[in-house]
Motif scaffolding. Structure first.
Motif, PDB file in Angstrom:
ATOM      1  N   VAL A 231       0.960  -1.117  -0.046  1.00  0.00           N
ATOM      2  CA  VAL A 231       0.006  -0.040   0.175  1.00  0.00           C
ATOM      3  C   VAL A 231       1.016   1.396  -0.059  1.00  0.00           C
ATOM      4  CG1 VAL A 231      -1.697   1.258   1.246  1.00  0.00           C
ATOM      5  CG2 VAL A 231      -2.061  -0.963   1.306  1.00  0.00           C
ATOM      6  N   HIS A 232       0.571   2.366  -0.842  1.00  0.00           N
ATOM      7  CA  HIS A 232       1.254   3.393  -0.936  1.00  0.00           C
ATOM      8  C   HIS A 232       0.337   4.494  -0.942  1.00  0.00           C
ATOM      9  CE1 HIS A 232       4.460   0.855  -2.460  1.00  0.00           C
ATOM     10  NE2 HIS A 232       3.595   0.124  -3.054  1.00  0.00           N
ATOM     11  N   VAL A 233       0.562   5.571  -0.229  1.00  0.00           N
ATOM     12  CA  VAL A 233      -0.198   6.642   0.211  1.00  0.00           C
ATOM     13  C   VAL A 233       0.323   7.991  -0.456  1.00  0.00           C
ATOM     14  CG1 VAL A 233      -1.376   8.004   2.087  1.00  0.00           C
ATOM     15  CG2 VAL A 233      -0.712   5.641   2.395  1.00  0.00           C
ATOM     16  N   ALA A 234      -0.678   8.480  -1.320  1.00  0.00           N
ATOM     17  CA  ALA A 234      -0.106   9.700  -1.843  1.00  0.00           C
ATOM     18  C   ALA A 234      -0.776  10.990  -0.961  1.00  0.00           C
ATOM     19  CB  ALA A 234      -0.671   9.863  -3.232  1.00  0.00           C
ATOM     20  N   SER A 235      -0.379  12.098  -1.083  1.00  0.00           N
ATOM     21  CA  SER A 235      -0.944  13.241  -0.301  1.00  0.00           C
ATOM     22  C   SER A 235      -2.189  13.555  -0.859  1.00  0.00           C
ATOM     23  CB  SER A 235      -0.034  14.809  -0.563  1.00  0.00           C
ATOM     24  OG  SER A 235       1.390  14.391   0.109  1.00  0.00           O
ATOM     25  N   LEU A 236      -3.122  13.845   0.194  1.00  0.00           N
ATOM     26  CA  LEU A 236      -4.587  14.352  -0.033  1.00  0.00           C
ATOM     27  C   LEU A 236      -4.322  15.598  -0.936  1.00  0.00           C
ATOM     28  CD1 LEU A 236      -7.669  14.005   0.402  1.00  0.00           C
ATOM     29  CD2 LEU A 236      -7.119  15.580   2.336  1.00  0.00           C
ATOM     30  N   PRO A 237      -4.990  15.816  -2.133  1.00  0.00           N
ATOM     31  CA  PRO A 237      -5.048  17.006  -2.859  1.00  0.00           C
ATOM     32  C   PRO A 237      -5.599  18.024  -2.481  1.00  0.00           C
ATOM     33  CG  PRO A 237      -6.227  15.233  -4.236  1.00  0.00           C
ATOM     34  CD  PRO A 237      -5.801  14.644  -2.835  1.00  0.00           C
ATOM     35  N   ASP A 238      -5.464  18.622  -1.229  1.00  0.00           N
ATOM     36  CA  ASP A 238      -6.249  19.358  -0.628  1.00  0.00           C
ATOM     37  C   ASP A 238      -5.748  20.889  -0.737  1.00  0.00           C
ATOM     38  OD1 ASP A 238      -7.534  21.360   1.265  1.00  0.00           O
ATOM     39  OD2 ASP A 238      -7.415  19.881   3.013  1.00  0.00           O
ATOM     40  N   VAL A 239      -6.228  21.834  -1.436  1.00  0.00           N
ATOM     41  CA  VAL A 239      -5.519  23.013  -1.898  1.00  0.00           C
ATOM     42  C   VAL A 239      -5.553  24.045  -0.705  1.00  0.00           C
ATOM     43  CG1 VAL A 239      -5.975  22.754  -4.267  1.00  0.00           C
ATOM     44  CG2 VAL A 239      -7.663  23.942  -3.138  1.00  0.00           C
ATOM     45  N   TYR A 240      -6.549  23.792   0.325  1.00  0.00           N
ATOM     46  CA  TYR A 240      -6.551  24.666   1.629  1.00  0.00           C
ATOM     47  C   TYR A 240      -5.648  24.449   2.361  1.00  0.00           C
ATOM     48  CZ  TYR A 240      -8.646  27.351   5.225  1.00  0.00           C
ATOM     49  OH  TYR A 240      -8.900  28.311   6.318  1.00  0.00           O
TER      50      TYR A 240
ATOM     51  N   GLY B 222      -3.454  21.285   2.805  1.00  0.00           N
ATOM     52  CA  GLY B 222      -2.565  20.271   2.282  1.00  0.00           C
ATOM     53  C   GLY B 222      -1.195  20.650   2.271  1.00  0.00           C
ATOM     54  N   LYS B 223      -0.468  19.597   1.605  1.00  0.00           N
ATOM     55  CA  LYS B 223       0.817  19.921   1.390  1.00  0.00           C
ATOM     56  C   LYS B 223       1.329  21.199   0.441  1.00  0.00           C
ATOM     57  CE  LYS B 223       5.106  17.380   0.154  1.00  0.00           C
ATOM     58  NZ  LYS B 223       5.545  15.936  -0.379  1.00  0.00           N
ATOM     59  N   TYR B 224       0.473  21.096  -0.485  1.00  0.00           N
ATOM     60  CA  TYR B 224       0.515  22.487  -1.660  1.00  0.00           C
ATOM     61  C   TYR B 224      -0.816  23.183  -1.562  1.00  0.00           C
ATOM     62  CZ  TYR B 224       4.102  19.206  -3.385  1.00  0.00           C
ATOM     63  OH  TYR B 224       5.190  18.256  -3.412  1.00  0.00           O
ATOM     64  N   ARG B 225      -0.552  24.597  -1.057  1.00  0.00           N
ATOM     65  CA  ARG B 225      -1.671  25.297  -0.876  1.00  0.00           C
ATOM     66  C   ARG B 225      -1.876  26.445  -1.728  1.00  0.00           C
ATOM     67  NH1 ARG B 225      -1.828  25.963   5.835  1.00  0.00           N
ATOM     68  NH2 ARG B 225      -1.736  23.575   6.200  1.00  0.00           N
ATOM     69  N   ASP B 226      -3.373  27.075  -1.817  1.00  0.00           N
ATOM     70  CA  ASP B 226      -3.543  28.141  -2.571  1.00  0.00           C
ATOM     71  C   ASP B 226      -2.789  29.546  -2.315  1.00  0.00           C
ATOM     72  OD1 ASP B 226      -4.959  28.485  -0.448  1.00  0.00           O
ATOM     73  OD2 ASP B 226      -6.706  28.350  -1.366  1.00  0.00           O
TER      74      ASP B 226
END
Length: 477
Positions: free
Chosen positions: A165-174, A176-180
């Motif tokens: 099992v491999h976990v990618a970051s949640l694409p949360d722009v608010y 998450g890892k990368y933000r708006d």
């Protein structure tokens, strides 16, 4: 049927039901005895506005769905090894809403079974084992799905992450890892998608093989009502297919027109999954679910020589119910209704956010909306305590919402599709009062004490129970 007092029900539950089977409002659980439309009724016949029950998709106890179930049950209910019209007509209806290549259906009993079968199809078709899932994702309660659900296996008492099992970051722009605050939306979509590519490349480097599958909800529910960037899935699907894997769209929470504009939320992103899974809303509370895939993947499954048989999956009653649900969605224009009321709900939440700095973000699509509650808008520090206060305060006003997300600070609103603008107004005005009360009590405590208030310590005022609707009102739902 024997009727019990609430205390007797609680006592028997404590004696015979596993303690891990938890209830809403554990200290004072609700006993619900009937429901209609978007309302649920307790043993006192007080009505509660249901803002969370995406299972009762076309409204609790919809008469046409109930009628379809009763009529078919009175004639025949058996397994799908006998030829019957309901299952093929249901498959035809579902396939008509999908991209052309998705036309083969496997009927099961729940979203968990659907996702488990999807993994099995993927493993057999690709010959690979490695699965990529998202951070904070939840896909079901079977062992195979707990293994890939970061929302569960990462808990202190969880089973931990398995090697495949491999976990990618949640694409949360608010939050998450990368933000708006730092990137444009398309840039964030690419950055999050590149993590999936990196996982694919590492698997190939380590094992010499490709991947089995990438699985994700089209809109991420337990992760905090997250709406991924528009380009995210298209880029992810490209990376996964290049690595020999297949793409699974989990529509168990958001399918069957909840997003309004589309039948399925993946259609928002202009992508074509290899497998689509569905459940919850398909039966309006009846246990029925489905896996839809391509002819090629279905043929790979057949060539194993291992017959697939599910005793109850696709039985005549379940398929009669599912057919009725789809018919109601079409006949009552519930997709259009979800679009109109959903836009009104989002607009109302944004207006509320202008009044209360505790609302950091509002996001959603159709009747799938999340309100991110924060201590501070600049730092975006989540405010779990205020979210929990709102949760309990609305229950006292007979409105049922839920709170979820990695920090338990996201107010989730995903009601039956018959939810109205008047219902929206009631929820928003009650949230408005709850936030004002909480702020007032915090100010009072800051003046009089160094101690900060707990949600349970704040006194409740202006409690007006909603009584049962009249027969005329019920018929109008």
């Amino acid at each position: 049927m024997q009727k019990l007092q609430k205390e007797e029900t609680i006592a028997l539950r404590n004696k015979h039901i596993g303690k891990s089977c938890q209830l809403f409002f554990r200290k004072d659980p609700l006993k619900i005895v009937r429901a209609k439309g978007q309302y649920m009724y307790d043993e006192k016949d007080d009505a509660f506005l249901d803002c969370i029950n995406n299972v009762a998709h076309v409204g609790h106890c919809h008469p046409k769905v109930v009628q379809a179930a009763c009529e078919q049950m009175s004639v025949l209910n058996t397994n799908n090894r006998f030829l019957h019209d309901n299952i093929v007509l249901c498959a035809k209806k579902i396939a008509s809403t999908m991209p052309d290549k998705l036309k083969i259906c496997f009927f099961v009993n729940s979203g968990s079974e659907a996702n488990d079968l999807a993994l099995r199809l993927a493993q057999i078709h690709t010959g690979n084992r490695d699965i990529i899932a998202l951070e904070h994702a939840y896909h079901g309660h079977l062992t195979s799905l707990i293994d890939i659900s970061h929302y569960k296996f990462n808990l202190p008492g969880g089973v931990g992450q398995k090697d495949h099992v491999h976990v990618a970051s949640l694409p949360d722009v608010y939050r998450g890892k990368y933000r708006d605050t730092e990137y444009k939306k398309d840039e964030m979509g690419t950055l999050y998608a590149n993590e999936v590519k990196e996982i694919c490349d590492k698997i190939k480097s380590d094992t010499g093989k490709g991947i089995c599958a990438f699985i994700a909800e089209s809109l991420i529910s337990c992760g905090g009502q997250v709406i991924p960037p528009q380009n995210y899935f298209k880029e992810v699907y490209s990376h996964v297919k290049a690595a020999g894997g297949i793409c699974i769209a989990d529509e168990v929470q958001v399918g069957f027109g909840r997003v309004g504009k589309y039948w399925w939320a993946f259609q928002k992103y202009d992508v074509e999954p290899d497998i689509v899974t569905m459940g919850k809303p398909m039966g309006n509370g009846h246990p029925v679910a489905c896996v839809v895939t391509t002819q090629e993947i279905a043929d790979s499954f057949m060539k194993t020589g291992v017959e697939y048989f599910n005793t109850y999956g696709g039985n005549p009653v379940s398929c009669a119910v599912a057919n009725a649900v789809i018919n109601v969605i079409e006949q009552e224009n519930l997709r259009e209704h979800a679009l109109v009321v959903g836009e009104y709900l989002l607009d109302s939440c944004h207006i509320l956010a202008k009044k209360h700095k505790c609302i950091g973000d509002v996001r959603g699509m159709g009747l799938f909306v999340g309100i991110d509650i924060v201590q501070d808008r600049e730092t975006r520090v989540p405010d779990k305590e205020l979210a929990q206060y709102a949760h309990h305060r609305l229950r006292e006003e007979h409105i049922l919402i839920s709170v979820d997300g990695p920090h338990n600070n996201i107010i989730k609103i995903k009601p039956p599709m018959v939810f109205t603008k008047e219902n929206v107004d009631e929820v928003i005005s009650t949230l408005d009062r709850a936030f004002k009360e909480y702020r007032h009590n915090n100010e009072m405590y800051s003046v009089n004490s160094s101690k900060q208030p707990k949600a349970t310590e704040v006194s409740v005022k202006d409690h007006r129970p909603r009584k049962a609707l009249s027969e005329t009102q019920i018929k109008s739902i």
